[in-house]
Design an enzyme around this catalytic site. Structure first.
Site, mmCIF file in Angstrom:
data_model
loop_
_atom_site.group_PDB
_atom_site.id
_atom_site.type_symbol
_atom_site.label_atom_id
_atom_site.label_comp_id
_atom_site.label_asym_id
_atom_site.label_seq_id
_atom_site.Cartn_x
_atom_site.Cartn_y
_atom_site.Cartn_z
ATOM 1 N N GLY A 54 -9.491 -4.323 2.114
ATOM 2 C CA GLY A 54 -8.943 -4.253 0.830
ATOM 3 C C GLY A 54 -7.952 -5.080 0.515
ATOM 4 C CB SER A 55 -6.989 -7.064 -2.480
ATOM 5 O OG SER A 55 -7.921 -7.672 -2.356
ATOM 6 N N GLY A 56 -4.276 -6.397 -1.311
ATOM 7 C CA GLY A 56 -3.081 -5.859 -1.305
ATOM 8 C C GLY A 56 -2.025 -5.899 -0.310
ATOM 9 C CG HIS A 57 -3.621 -4.902 3.204
ATOM 10 N ND1 HIS A 57 -2.761 -3.955 2.835
ATOM 11 C CD2 HIS A 57 -4.932 -4.421 3.076
ATOM 12 C CE1 HIS A 57 -3.374 -2.928 3.041
ATOM 13 N NE2 HIS A 57 -4.565 -3.210 2.949
ATOM 14 C CE LYS A 105 -7.077 -3.910 7.392
ATOM 15 N NZ LYS A 105 -8.112 -4.850 6.936
ATOM 16 C CG ASP A 110 -11.925 -1.493 5.842
ATOM 17 O OD1 ASP A 110 -12.406 -1.897 4.890
ATOM 18 O OD2 ASP A 110 -10.654 -1.852 6.412
ATOM 19 C CG HIS A 216 -5.000 1.557 2.932
ATOM 20 N ND1 HIS A 216 -5.609 1.816 4.322
ATOM 21 C CD2 HIS A 216 -5.393 0.276 2.695
ATOM 22 C CE1 HIS A 216 -6.268 0.616 4.720
ATOM 23 N NE2 HIS A 216 -6.379 -0.376 3.508
#
Length: 333
Positions: A54-57, A105, A110, A216
């Site tokens: 996911g994005s945001g990392h 991860k 995932d 998250h």
């Protein structure tokens, strides 16, 4: 919610366009896919490395695409796994004829989607192996442990061996070895806000902190009164020492990772105590990485990772890398 965005549903697409525009000599975006690849991909005769989630990392994972690390990164929406067809396209783009290693991860979405993509790619004749990163000691059951910032060490070490021409089996072995010798633990001082949600993921008071949160936006396993930097460093180290067998004379790589809104000043203050504690135990520090490596949007807090080293792992850490976001350590000390 105050964020410098246009529309919540477009944040990932527009971020990827902006990243490709910022580094055109290093990176490319595959049109119509949420995939960033190194400019010369695929590199023929080399094992390809693909990671993502996911994005945001940010800067994970696209910031680690380049020579000596990843060949492609595939991104989902914020805190959401990318779809299998997106992952397959990344595998195809990274395949230089020696197969592809997926670095995943340990989150259910995932793992499921990357494994499905691996099966689809193998049906096309692309050899694929996978390694699942589970460095977060906040979860007691190793099979359920989440992959957090230590994943970047796997990118670096496996990427170095792939760049040196190792086989898919060898790159997979060194990646697994890295995971087995690595532990992380994190704390959060604030929650973060997913753009599509528009409010923080949990409420926390000014005098509280979350122990053992993930990346998250979820709360931790325990909420406590706010600790000092030295107390926090000691708590993080204690959690790691309970699970990672370290003895006097062992050598480690250290990563102090900010979660998105933690000043470098605070990370260095934490590292001061970490370094002191390791020295007191007779544990040698080969390299230290301090900064933002795997964030959780604008969350305040940090994670600490220790990687127990041997000659193979040190060789991978010392090897040169040319990516947007990895700052090469000075060969250890």
């Amino acid at each position: 919610m105050k964020k410098l965005i246009n529309h919540p549903e477009n944040v990932v697409d527009e971020m990827l366009d902006g990243m490709a525009a910022a580094y055109p000599e290093r990176l490319s975006r595959i049109p119509d896919y949420s995939v960033i690849v190194r400019k010369q991909a695929p590199v023929q005769g080399k094992v390809g490395l693909v990671s993502g989630g996911g994005s945001g990392h940010e800067p994970a994972h696209a910031g680690y695409v380049g020579k000596g690390m990843l060949d492609a990164a595939v991104l989902g929406e914020v805190f959401t796994s990318p779809a299998p067809d997106q992952i397959v396209r990344a595998i195809q783009a990274a395949n230089g004829g020696k197969g592809v290693l997926l670095i995943i991860k340990n989150y259910a979405g995932d793992v499921m989607n990357f494994e499905m993509a691996a099966d689809m790619a193998e049906m096309e004749g692309i050899p694929v192996k996978s390694v699942v990163v589970n460095d977060d000691v906040a979860v007691s059951d190793p099979s359920r442990r989440r992959g957090i910032a230590g994943t970047v060490f796997v990118h670096k070490i496996a990427g170095a061996w792939a760049e040196a021409g190792a086989s898919l089996e060898e790159v997979h072995r060194i990646a697994e070895k890295t995971v087995q010798n690595m532990r992380s633990m994190g704390v959060a001082l604030t929650a973060c806000t997913v753009p599509a949600v528009g409010k923080p993921g949990f409420d926390i008071q000014e005098d509280e902190m979350e122990i053992g949160m993930g990346i998250h936006g979820e709360p931790g396993i325990q909420r406590t009164a706010l600790l000092s930097a030295d107390e926090t460093a000691g708590m993080l180290l204690d959690a790691i020492f309970k699970d990672l067998p370290l003895q006097k004379g062992d050598e480690v790589a250290v990563m102090l990772n900010g979660l998105g809104a933690t000043p470098l000043m605070e990370l260095y203050i934490l590292n001061r105590k970490v370094s002191e504690c390791l020295q007191d135990k007779g544990i040698r520090v080969f390299s230290t990485s301090v900064g933002e490596y795997m964030t959780s949007l604008e969350m305040a807090g940090c994670s600490l990772t220790l990687l127990k080293l041997d000659d193979e792992l040190k060789k991978g850490l010392k090897a040169p890398a040319d990516t947007v976001s990895w700052v090469q350590a000075e060969g250890g000390r």
